[in-house]
Design an enzyme around this catalytic site. Sequence first.
Site, PDB file in Angstrom:
ATOM      1  N   GLY A  24       1.393   0.718  -4.140  1.00 18.60           N
ATOM      2  CA  GLY A  24       2.121  -0.205  -4.998  1.00 18.60           C
ATOM      3  C   GLY A  24       3.309   0.434  -5.691  1.00 18.60           C
ATOM      4  O   GLY A  24       4.112  -0.258  -6.316  1.00 18.60           O
ATOM      5  N   GLN A  25       3.441   1.770  -5.585  1.00 16.95           N
ATOM      6  CA  GLN A  25       4.541   2.454  -6.287  1.00 16.95           C
ATOM      7  C   GLN A  25       5.909   2.023  -5.767  1.00 16.95           C
ATOM      8  O   GLN A  25       6.859   1.888  -6.531  1.00 16.95           O
ATOM      9  CB  GLN A  25       4.383   3.975  -6.151  1.00 16.95           C
ATOM     10  CG  GLN A  25       3.117   4.548  -6.736  1.00 16.95           C
ATOM     11  CD  GLN A  25       2.045   4.764  -5.669  1.00 16.95           C
ATOM     12  OE1 GLN A  25       1.906   3.969  -4.741  1.00 16.95           O
ATOM     13  NE2 GLN A  25       1.288   5.847  -5.815  1.00 16.95           N
ATOM     14  N   ASN A  43       0.812  -1.226   0.000  1.00 17.80           N
ATOM     15  CA  ASN A  43       0.000   0.000   0.000  1.00 17.80           C
ATOM     16  C   ASN A  43       0.841   1.270   0.000  1.00 17.80           C
ATOM     17  O   ASN A  43       0.310   2.380   0.106  1.00 17.80           O
ATOM     18  CB  ASN A  43      -0.975   0.008   1.182  1.00 17.80           C
ATOM     19  CG  ASN A  43      -0.280   0.212   2.522  1.00 17.80           C
ATOM     20  OD1 ASN A  43       0.928  -0.002   2.657  1.00 17.80           O
ATOM     21  ND2 ASN A  43      -1.045   0.590   3.527  1.00 17.80           N
ATOM     22  N   TYR A  44       2.171   1.146  -0.118  1.00 11.57           N
ATOM     23  CA  TYR A  44       3.031   2.344  -0.155  1.00 11.57           C
ATOM     24  C   TYR A  44       3.054   2.937  -1.554  1.00 11.57           C
ATOM     25  O   TYR A  44       3.321   2.224  -2.515  1.00 11.57           O
ATOM     26  CB  TYR A  44       4.456   1.997   0.245  1.00 11.57           C
ATOM     27  CG  TYR A  44       4.655   1.599   1.681  1.00 11.57           C
ATOM     28  CD1 TYR A  44       3.705   1.867   2.667  1.00 11.57           C
ATOM     29  CD2 TYR A  44       5.812   0.944   2.071  1.00 11.57           C
ATOM     30  CE1 TYR A  44       3.917   1.483   3.989  1.00 11.57           C
ATOM     31  CE2 TYR A  44       6.033   0.574   3.385  1.00 11.57           C
ATOM     32  CZ  TYR A  44       5.083   0.843   4.339  1.00 11.57           C
ATOM     33  OH  TYR A  44       5.298   0.467   5.642  1.00 11.57           O
ATOM     34  N   ALA A  45       2.857   4.241  -1.743  1.00 13.25           N
ATOM     35  CA  ALA A  45       2.374   5.160  -0.724  1.00 13.25           C
ATOM     36  C   ALA A  45       1.064   5.758  -1.237  1.00 13.25           C
ATOM     37  O   ALA A  45       1.056   6.816  -1.847  1.00 13.25           O
ATOM     38  CB  ALA A  45       3.403   6.247  -0.452  1.00 13.25           C
TER      39      ALA A  45
END
Length: 328
Positions: free
Chosen positions: A66-67, A55-57
């Site tokens: 997902g990044q 879940n970041y960010a």
Amino acid sequence: MKYRTIGSDPATRREVSVLSLGAMLFGTLTDEKTSFAVLDRYVEAGGTFIDTSNNYAYWTDGGLGGQSETLLGHWRRSRGIGDEIVIATKLGARPLAPGTGYVDNPEGLSARAIRAAAEQSRERLGVDRIDLLYTHIEDRTVPVQETVEGLAALVAEGSVGLLGTSNHATWRVERARAVAAAAGLPGYEVLQYQHSLLRPRTDIPQPLFPEGSLGHANGDLLGYLRAEPGLTLVAYSPLLGGAYTRSDKPIPPDYDHPGTPARLAVLREVAREADATVNQVVLAWQMHGPLPIVPLVGASSVAQLDESLAAVDLELTEEQRHRLDGAH
């Protein structure tokens, strides 16, 4: 660099550097060029333990996250990184829809959610196996046994190595480990909680923790760690986001109590004696103490990382450590 072993099963345990690098903002607030430079310097210094989450960010753009995983996947491929680098990720707290979050709309820890999230993380990271997979936050809507069995299925298939948990009540960690042990299944071996030299109040209600914070490594959790030699604590936010040294970063409100000034005074005194920065003393106190603690540091520049890396070789005296432990 120095190293320690996490996990107990010869099939899944790993040797990792005593300092872990957090990649939370890589690919969002920290651009790719800077992220790659920090990652390259970490590996050059012997670092082998990188932390992220699915879940970041998400909060930086109101999306799903997902990044960070995606950037790490690009970096791995561009550098030819293999399984010599241990990458840990987390699941359970990714929002299900844009504009929502982990408090009101998390993916959760059902067996179905676990499998789907793990598959997506492997794809973003570009790996066949996730070295260490954490359950990020609690999901009290799902039976513990379902979560345990869902994680164990991934380990049995070889798509996940070690299991860990974060931001869970200690009693729920023990319940999950007991359920796993009774069924002959792999259980949690790595705990990720916020931990630093300053001691926070944990009774302040928060949206995710209405009874008080479950994210801090309180006395109950540290006692559990001492009693269970197979566990390792990965300590996130050990430097309180820069609050120890930066005038623009105040000490967080949950550390605002009468014990904080005394601990800060001793910390600064020891830093002067050791000819080290305050941040380095905090990290050395964690890394080289009696409990198995791996500090997890973030860095938005190579210079910030280098300060943290220097703590690996900082040896505090027993007398200094005693003063740091006893300050209140």
